[in-house]
Design an enzyme around this catalytic site. Structure first.
Site, mmCIF file in Angstrom:
data_model
loop_
_atom_site.group_PDB
_atom_site.id
_atom_site.type_symbol
_atom_site.label_atom_id
_atom_site.label_comp_id
_atom_site.label_asym_id
_atom_site.label_seq_id
_atom_site.Cartn_x
_atom_site.Cartn_y
_atom_site.Cartn_z
ATOM 1 N N SER A 130 0.852 -1.196 0.000
ATOM 2 C CA SER A 130 0.000 0.000 0.000
ATOM 3 C C SER A 130 0.882 1.238 0.000
ATOM 4 O O SER A 130 2.062 1.176 0.364
ATOM 5 C CB SER A 130 -0.850 -0.023 1.271
ATOM 6 O OG SER A 130 -1.506 1.208 1.456
ATOM 7 N N TYR A 143 -3.346 -0.341 10.164
ATOM 8 C CA TYR A 143 -3.233 -0.976 8.834
ATOM 9 C C TYR A 143 -1.891 -0.567 8.216
ATOM 10 O O TYR A 143 -1.154 -1.400 7.671
ATOM 11 C CB TYR A 143 -4.403 -0.529 7.968
ATOM 12 C CG TYR A 143 -4.337 -0.887 6.503
ATOM 13 C CD1 TYR A 143 -4.639 -2.169 6.057
ATOM 14 C CD2 TYR A 143 -4.023 0.090 5.541
ATOM 15 C CE1 TYR A 143 -4.616 -2.480 4.701
ATOM 16 C CE2 TYR A 143 -3.996 -0.217 4.194
ATOM 17 C CZ TYR A 143 -4.293 -1.498 3.777
ATOM 18 O OH TYR A 143 -4.258 -1.802 2.428
HETATM 19 N N1 LIG Z 1 -8.753 -1.051 -1.901
HETATM 20 C C1 LIG Z 1 -7.734 -0.268 -1.670
HETATM 21 O O1 LIG Z 1 -7.889 0.987 -1.656
HETATM 22 C C2 LIG Z 1 -6.346 -0.834 -1.470
HETATM 23 C C3 LIG Z 1 -5.240 0.021 -1.602
HETATM 24 C C4 LIG Z 1 -3.953 -0.474 -1.437
HETATM 25 C C5 LIG Z 1 -3.786 -1.818 -1.142
HETATM 26 N N2 LIG Z 1 -4.878 -2.640 -1.008
HETATM 27 C C6 LIG Z 1 -4.639 -4.048 -0.713
HETATM 28 O O2 LIG Z 1 -5.117 -4.837 -1.796
HETATM 29 C C7 LIG Z 1 -5.438 -6.145 -1.314
HETATM 30 C C8 LIG Z 1 -6.829 -6.505 -1.798
HETATM 31 O O3 LIG Z 1 -7.769 -5.653 -1.176
HETATM 32 P P1 LIG Z 1 -9.156 -5.238 -1.841
HETATM 33 O O4 LIG Z 1 -9.086 -3.801 -2.101
HETATM 34 O O5 LIG Z 1 -9.519 -6.167 -2.910
HETATM 35 O O6 LIG Z 1 -10.069 -5.441 -0.549
HETATM 36 P P2 LIG Z 1 -11.376 -6.287 -0.291
HETATM 37 O O7 LIG Z 1 -12.353 -6.022 -1.379
HETATM 38 O O8 LIG Z 1 -11.754 -5.980 1.113
HETATM 39 O O9 LIG Z 1 -10.886 -7.810 -0.410
HETATM 40 C C9 LIG Z 1 -10.016 -8.366 0.541
HETATM 41 C C10 LIG Z 1 -9.802 -9.813 0.182
HETATM 42 O O10 LIG Z 1 -8.897 -10.395 1.132
HETATM 43 C C11 LIG Z 1 -9.509 -11.570 1.635
HETATM 44 N N3 LIG Z 1 -9.029 -11.924 2.967
HETATM 45 C C12 LIG Z 1 -9.033 -11.171 4.081
HETATM 46 N N4 LIG Z 1 -8.527 -11.869 5.122
HETATM 47 C C13 LIG Z 1 -8.197 -13.094 4.630
HETATM 48 C C14 LIG Z 1 -7.627 -14.257 5.188
HETATM 49 N N5 LIG Z 1 -7.308 -14.328 6.500
HETATM 50 N N6 LIG Z 1 -7.405 -15.329 4.386
HETATM 51 C C15 LIG Z 1 -7.731 -15.286 3.085
HETATM 52 N N7 LIG Z 1 -8.299 -14.233 2.487
HETATM 53 C C16 LIG Z 1 -8.529 -13.140 3.258
HETATM 54 C C17 LIG Z 1 -10.993 -11.256 1.622
HETATM 55 O O11 LIG Z 1 -11.740 -12.434 1.788
HETATM 56 P P3 LIG Z 1 -13.238 -12.438 2.452
HETATM 57 O O12 LIG Z 1 -14.186 -12.165 1.312
HETATM 58 O O13 LIG Z 1 -13.360 -13.801 3.047
HETATM 59 O O14 LIG Z 1 -13.269 -11.347 3.483
HETATM 60 C C18 LIG Z 1 -11.100 -10.624 0.251
HETATM 61 O O15 LIG Z 1 -11.089 -11.608 -0.752
HETATM 62 C C19 LIG Z 1 -5.284 -6.081 0.218
HETATM 63 O O16 LIG Z 1 -4.033 -6.604 0.590
HETATM 64 C C20 LIG Z 1 -5.339 -4.594 0.502
HETATM 65 O O17 LIG Z 1 -4.707 -4.271 1.720
HETATM 66 C C21 LIG Z 1 -6.139 -2.183 -1.197
#
Ligand SMILES: NC(=O)c1ccc[n+]([C@@H]2O[C@H](COP(=O)([O-])OP(=O)(O)OC[C@H]3O[C@@H](n4cnc5c(N)ncnc54)[C@H](OP(=O)(O)O)[C@@H]3O)[C@@H](O)[C@H]2O)c1
Length: 245
Positions: A130, A143
């Site tokens: 991030s 976070y």
């Molecule tokens: N969205 C943003 O603005 C942003 C920015 C920078 C980085 N990121 C990073 O990008 C990545 C993806 O995030 P996203 O934006 O797609 O968020 P999201 O829509 O909240 O999805 C998060 C994903 O991680 C899974 N997850 C959480 N805990 C887990 C565990 N213990 N074991 C296996 N799977 C797990 C969730 O599964 P469930 O459906 O079971 O909860 C979901 O599939 C993350 O690492 C996040 O920190 C996001």
């Protein structure tokens, strides 16, 4: 590395960015795309094979590494963000959950899959980090700590796996248009655009992806963070605190 013909595993592939990663891997001709998810029934992307995987369960992580011995590309995407401050949060529970998932879960996956990747010619690991790996924002302070730890982990794993030819890619991004960022009404990049940049980097052998303008600006400002990064964050946070009283 070549994505066409590779076997890839994406964690958190059931929604958001993980789903976009899995879709992009299928469209680039990966031979098999394994979609890890806590509830594998939610992995519905065509061409993606569901795999039950909670990255905070070390026994399951070990079993998946044994069952998926042909993986050559590991995408550590799964993560949680609990929008928690350090001081005013009711307890450190959110901080622990974020560290357990974003740092220890990613560490556990890297450790389990390092020998698998070695056996398959080196391959690659992509770690989803991030812009908050680079600086702290009280909005999601704990976070940020977990993503800073995961950044350090990523740099260390790259050094430790160099001898086996594993490419280790750090991906930093600001807001991406997924459920995680649904609370904030700001410009966001699409998950598809991040997936395209990341797999272009994997194919070109690059070790870092800065996925948007904000992330590139913050990284460039790090040597002068106290002058350039923190004053506007402080101003914003002071106004938010004042508004809430
Ligand atoms: N969205 C943003 O603005 C942003 C920015 C920078 C980085 N990121 C990073 O990008 C990545 C993806 O995030 P996203 O934006 O797609 O968020 P999201 O829509 O909240 O999805 C998060 C994903 O991680 C899974 N997850 C959480 N805990 C887990 C565990 N213990 N074991 C296996 N799977 C797990 C969730 O599964 P469930 O459906 O079971 O909860 C979901 O599939 C993350 O690492 C996040 O920190 C996001």
């Amino acid at each position: 590395m070549e994505i066409a013909g590779s076997v890839a595993l994406v964690t958190g592939a059931n929604r958001g960015l993980g789903r976009a990663y899995a879709r992009e891997l299928v469209s680039r001709g990966a031979a098999r795309v394994l979609g890890g998810a806590r509830d594998p029934g939610q992995v519905t992307e065509p061409g993606v094979v569901p795999v039950a995987l909670d990255i905070t369960d070390p026994r399951r992580v070990g079993d998946v590494a044994a069952e998926c011995a042909d993986v050559s590309l590991l995408v550590n995407n799964a993560g949680v963000m609990r929008a928690s401050t350090f001081i005013d949060a009711p307890s450190p529970a959110a901080a622990r959950e974020e560290m357990e998932t974003n740092y220890f879960g990613t560490l556990s996956m890297c450790r389990a899959f390092a020998p698998v990747l070695a056996a398959n010619g080196g391959g690659a690991i992509v770690n989803m980090l991030s812009v908050t790996s680079f600086y702290t924002n009280p909005f999601n302070a704990s976070y940020g700590a977990s993503k800073a730890a995961a950044w350090s982990l990523t740099n260390g794993v790259r050094l430790e796996l160099h001898h086996q030819g594993t490419l280790v890619v750090a991906v930093h991004a600001g807001f991406i248009d997924t459920d995680m960022a649904a609370l904030v009404d700001v410009p966001k990049v699409s998950p598809e655009s991040v997936a395209t940049m990341v797999f272009d980097a994997v194919e070109a052998g690059q070790t870092e992806v800065l996925a948007d303008e904000r992330t590139r600006t913050v990284k460039a400002a790090l040597p002068r963070d106290q002058e350039l990064i923190y004053p506007p964050v402080q101003e914003f946070w002071d106004a938010a605190v004042q508004g809430s009283h």
